[in-house]
Design an enzyme around this catalytic site. Sequence first.
Site, PDB file in Angstrom:
ATOM      1  N   ARG A  89       0.831  -1.200   0.000  1.00 21.31           N
ATOM      2  CA  ARG A  89       0.000   0.000   0.000  1.00 21.31           C
ATOM      3  C   ARG A  89       0.870   1.256   0.000  1.00 21.31           C
ATOM      4  O   ARG A  89       0.585   2.233   0.693  1.00 21.31           O
ATOM      5  CB  ARG A  89      -0.957   0.002   1.202  1.00 21.31           C
ATOM      6  CG  ARG A  89      -1.857  -1.211   1.298  1.00 21.31           C
ATOM      7  CD  ARG A  89      -2.797  -1.330   0.105  1.00 21.31           C
ATOM      8  NE  ARG A  89      -3.508  -2.596   0.150  1.00 21.31           N
ATOM      9  CZ  ARG A  89      -3.121  -3.701  -0.489  1.00 21.31           C
ATOM     10  NH1 ARG A  89      -2.033  -3.686  -1.238  1.00 21.31           N
ATOM     11  NH2 ARG A  89      -3.800  -4.818  -0.402  1.00 21.31           N
ATOM     12  N   SER A 107     -10.904  -0.533   3.762  1.00 19.72           N
ATOM     13  CA  SER A 107     -10.037  -0.955   4.859  1.00 19.72           C
ATOM     14  C   SER A 107      -9.323   0.264   5.426  1.00 19.72           C
ATOM     15  O   SER A 107      -8.593   0.951   4.706  1.00 19.72           O
ATOM     16  CB  SER A 107      -9.011  -1.982   4.371  1.00 19.72           C
ATOM     17  OG  SER A 107      -9.658  -3.136   3.885  1.00 19.72           O
ATOM     18  N   GLU A 115      -4.607   3.617   6.441  1.00 21.46           N
ATOM     19  CA  GLU A 115      -4.411   3.675   4.998  1.00 21.46           C
ATOM     20  C   GLU A 115      -4.803   5.026   4.403  1.00 21.46           C
ATOM     21  O   GLU A 115      -4.100   5.538   3.529  1.00 21.46           O
ATOM     22  CB  GLU A 115      -5.216   2.556   4.305  1.00 21.46           C
ATOM     23  CG  GLU A 115      -4.610   1.180   4.446  1.00 21.46           C
ATOM     24  CD  GLU A 115      -5.224   0.181   3.458  1.00 21.46           C
ATOM     25  OE1 GLU A 115      -5.798   0.618   2.451  1.00 21.46           O
ATOM     26  OE2 GLU A 115      -5.110  -1.029   3.699  1.00 21.46           O
TER      27      GLU A 115
END
Length: 357
Positions: A164, A251, A353
Site C-alpha cells: 500500500r 479498509s 491507509e
Amino acid sequence: MLVEKNVPLQPLNTFHIVAKAHSLVRIREESDLLALLADPEWAAQPKFVLGGGSNIVLTGDVKPLVLKVEIPGRRLLQETARHFILEAGAGENWHDFVAWTLQQGYPGLENMAMIPGTVGASPVQNVGAYGVELQDRFESLDAMDLETGQVFTLNAAQCAFGYRDSVFKHASSVASDAPHQALGLKGRALILRVRFALPKVWKPVLGYADLEKKMAEQQCPNPTAQQIFDWVCAIRRAKLPDPAVIGNAGSFFKNPTVSPEQCADIIARDPKVVHYLLADGAVKLAAGWLIDSCGWRGKSVGQAGVYEKQALVLVNRGAGSNGLGATGGEVMTLAKAIQTSVYERFGILLEPEPVVL
C-alpha cells in the site's frame, strides 16, 4: 479552464464527510492542467489531487486548490509476446475498468474487482486484494510535474512500490530537475495515464480462504477469470458496506507485518490470531482480527463507527440526505482509540491507509 469556488466535497469523498473545497478545477485532459500551470494566479498555489475520494478523511474545508482528476480513456495499446498492454485514463473508475478488461478478453485484474477509487489512484496506493497487487500487473504510467508542466514516464522500479505504498506517498528530500529521479513525488505530480501488462497465458490466483470456500461451494476447481471476478464481488459485497449507502473508506488500517518471533509470542497468548506467512519469512497479521479481538466491532465515537460485519472498516453512521454525519475529527478520534487499544494488547501500532486532510 474553470475554477469552481466553495465546492461541496461530501459527494466527492466516499466517507461522505461534509466539507468544502475553497477552489476546485476539473482535469479532463492534459491541456486543462497546462492551462492551470500557465496561469500566474494558480501556478504557485498549493494543490491537492483528488481522484475517487475513496482513500481520504476530511477533517475540515480544503484550502489547497483541488485538482479533480476526470481524464477518461481505455484502450489496448499494444501486444508483446507475453502480454497485452492496456492503457487507461487516470479518471476512469477502477472497478469499471477491471470489468471492461474481462469483457474485452484480457484477464489478470479480476482479483482486484470492486476496489473503490480511480485508475490514477491505483499506483499511489499500490492497491491489491486476494493475492494480487497492482505492481504485479503494472507496466508504466505518465504523470505531469505540477511545478514545471513536464510530462514524464515511470516504470515499476521507479514507482518504488511497497505494501500500500509508492513514490507518490512520500515527499522528496532532495531538489531535482528530473522528478522521476527524486526520492518522493507526494504533492509534486499528477498521474495522467496508467498502463497494465496482462498475461496472455493466464493462471488463476487463488489460495485465500474466501476464494477456496467459493471453489468448494460451487465444486469448481478450475475457475475462469470471470468466475473469480464474480466471486470477489460477492465476497466484498457480503463483507464490506457499499459507500453509496454507508459512508466509508474501505479498509482503514494496513495489515501489520511482524517477525516470526513476534508472531509466535502473539500466538502463545492468542492462538486464534489470523496470520499469513510471506515469501520473505515475515508474517502478516489480519488487522481486522486484532481490532475485533479488542472488542471494537460495532462501537462508535459520535457518528463514526466500526462496521458490524468487518472490524477493519470504519463507517459514517449518520451520512444521509440531511447532510449530517460523522466529522473527520470523530473518525480520527475513533481510529486513534483503536490504535491505542491494539498497541496496549498486542504491542503493534496499526497504520491508517487513508490520507488525512
